[in-house]
Enzyme design. Sequence first.
Site, PDB file in Angstrom:
ATOM      1  N   LYS A   1       2.003  -1.094   2.117  1.00  0.00           N
ATOM      2  CA  LYS A   1       3.413  -0.889   1.801  1.00  0.00           C
ATOM      3  C   LYS A   1       4.088   0.040   2.827  1.00  0.00           C
ATOM      4  O   LYS A   1       3.420   0.776   3.543  1.00  0.00           O
ATOM      5  CB  LYS A   1       3.555  -0.327   0.386  1.00  0.00           C
ATOM      6  CG  LYS A   1       3.015  -1.274  -0.706  1.00  0.00           C
ATOM      7  CD  LYS A   1       3.620  -2.667  -0.622  1.00  0.00           C
ATOM      8  CE  LYS A   1       3.461  -3.543  -1.843  1.00  0.00           C
ATOM      9  NZ  LYS A   1       2.135  -3.857  -2.318  1.00  0.00           N
TER      10      LYS A   1
HETATM   11  C1  LIG Z   1       1.763  -4.416  -3.819  1.00  0.00           C
HETATM   12  C2  LIG Z   1       2.520  -5.003  -4.934  1.00  0.00           C
HETATM   13  C3  LIG Z   1       2.295  -4.637  -6.271  1.00  0.00           C
HETATM   14  C4  LIG Z   1       1.109  -3.837  -6.710  1.00  0.00           C
HETATM   15  O1  LIG Z   1       0.918  -2.639  -6.104  1.00  0.00           O
HETATM   16  P1  LIG Z   1      -0.534  -1.940  -6.025  1.00  0.00           P
HETATM   17  O2  LIG Z   1      -0.175  -0.546  -5.659  1.00  0.00           O
HETATM   18  O3  LIG Z   1      -1.320  -2.642  -4.970  1.00  0.00           O
HETATM   19  O4  LIG Z   1      -1.152  -2.036  -7.357  1.00  0.00           O
HETATM   20  C5  LIG Z   1       3.135  -5.128  -7.256  1.00  0.00           C
HETATM   21  N1  LIG Z   1       4.134  -5.964  -6.951  1.00  0.00           N
HETATM   22  C6  LIG Z   1       4.376  -6.379  -5.690  1.00  0.00           C
HETATM   23  C7  LIG Z   1       5.521  -7.291  -5.413  1.00  0.00           C
HETATM   24  C8  LIG Z   1       3.564  -5.926  -4.637  1.00  0.00           C
HETATM   25  O5  LIG Z   1       3.787  -6.349  -3.393  1.00  0.00           O
END
Ligand SMILES: *Cc1c(COP(=O)(O)O)cnc(C)c1O
Length: 400
Positions: free
Chosen positions: A186
């Site tokens: 992210k």
């Molecule tokens: C990455 C992601 C998540 C989940 O996040 P994590 O921290 O990996 O559990 C949820 N929704 C979307 C759209 C994502 O890209």
Amino acid sequence: MPGFEVFGEEEKKEILEVLDTGVLFRYEFPEQRRGVYKVRTFEENFARYCGVKHAQAVTSGTSALKVALTALGVGPGDEVITQCFTFVATWEAIFDVGAVPVFAEVDETLNMDPNDLEKKITSRTKCIVPVHMLGAQARIREIKAIADRHNIPVLEDTAQAAGGSLDGKRLGTFGACGTFSFDAVKTMTTGEGGMIITDDEKLWRDMSEYHDHGHDHVPNPGTRGGEGRNFIGFNFRMMELQGAIGIAQLAKLDDMISSQKKNKAALKAAIAKIKGVTFRTILDEQGDSATFIGFFLPDGAKAKAVNAVLAANGAGAIAFGANTWHFYPKWEHLLAGSTLAKSGWPFAGPDGKRRVVYDKDALPVSAALMDRLLVYQVPVKLSEQRLAQMVAALDKAAQI
Ligand SMILES: *Cc1c(COP(=O)(O)O)cnc(C)c1O
């Protein structure tokens, strides 16, 4: 895109402050921690950055969704509408609270199509979860207006769009609450971690208590209180080391986004030369966090041909239509109703009868759209050499 590209001295300094106290836990240890409350500070900074009253840190973006859905009162028997182009986490969390995910089509924003959303609302719909995929805005105003008409809360999955906005208002602040992820890929990362933002004090208090085993955080919201419990909870607590990294990464977020915007513009100019290309609809360029660039070819065959040339020249794009993590027809475990539970839950109900079946061909509009879509991830750091290679590959693709 990822915050790990800029991990450096600032993060190390924050982490060392935690290690110096030896207190890795966000609550308690008032003497040893000598005033160091990294998770709490990260929450305060994140809330201020987003322009909301409250932020609740948790262990991941997936647990952020689960905590938010739980606090919104969603449970077994309920339906939650989300979109068919998202990361699997969005609907995993919906199943995990006992509800059934219902999938809406996406349009050229690559996010929820409000018209299809409205068609899918039933008397059982208890939450609507649009996702701001690939760094940019869902049609959140239209979605919110529809939800308001039906008196259904909106939870914005903003995992991929930290720092994004629409008409100057941060993504994640339009609905009842917004969730974020700070996982490895992210825009800003804490390794693993998540956040939920809201202006609703009651919702925040419930999330705060639920994420810490239901411990009574009153009269000291954000800290532990009298150790009574208002309801059952779970453990989704973020630890101090993650909070420390989050503080440093958040301080870099705007700079990361401006680098991405610059890199995205350079790529866009080269992509624009491809014959018949159109770009993903971005509702507000200013508020685009520019983590990805998406473009459509006139049809699937052309998209494949273009991507073959790009790949042969060292710059292959992501074909999300074939991606098994993000698009409905590729989620084989969802379609097959695969689960470890002997009872068949959550695909079968407590009576053992199948309560939901997912048809691979249920979302034809999105399938046609995804088939002609190509996407590049936009890095924070793009060397001149790599940009030149990508531009050369795109110039070759422009000749077919
Ligand atoms: C990455 C992601 C998540 C989940 O996040 P994590 O921290 O990996 O559990 C949820 N929704 C979307 C759209 C994502 O890209």
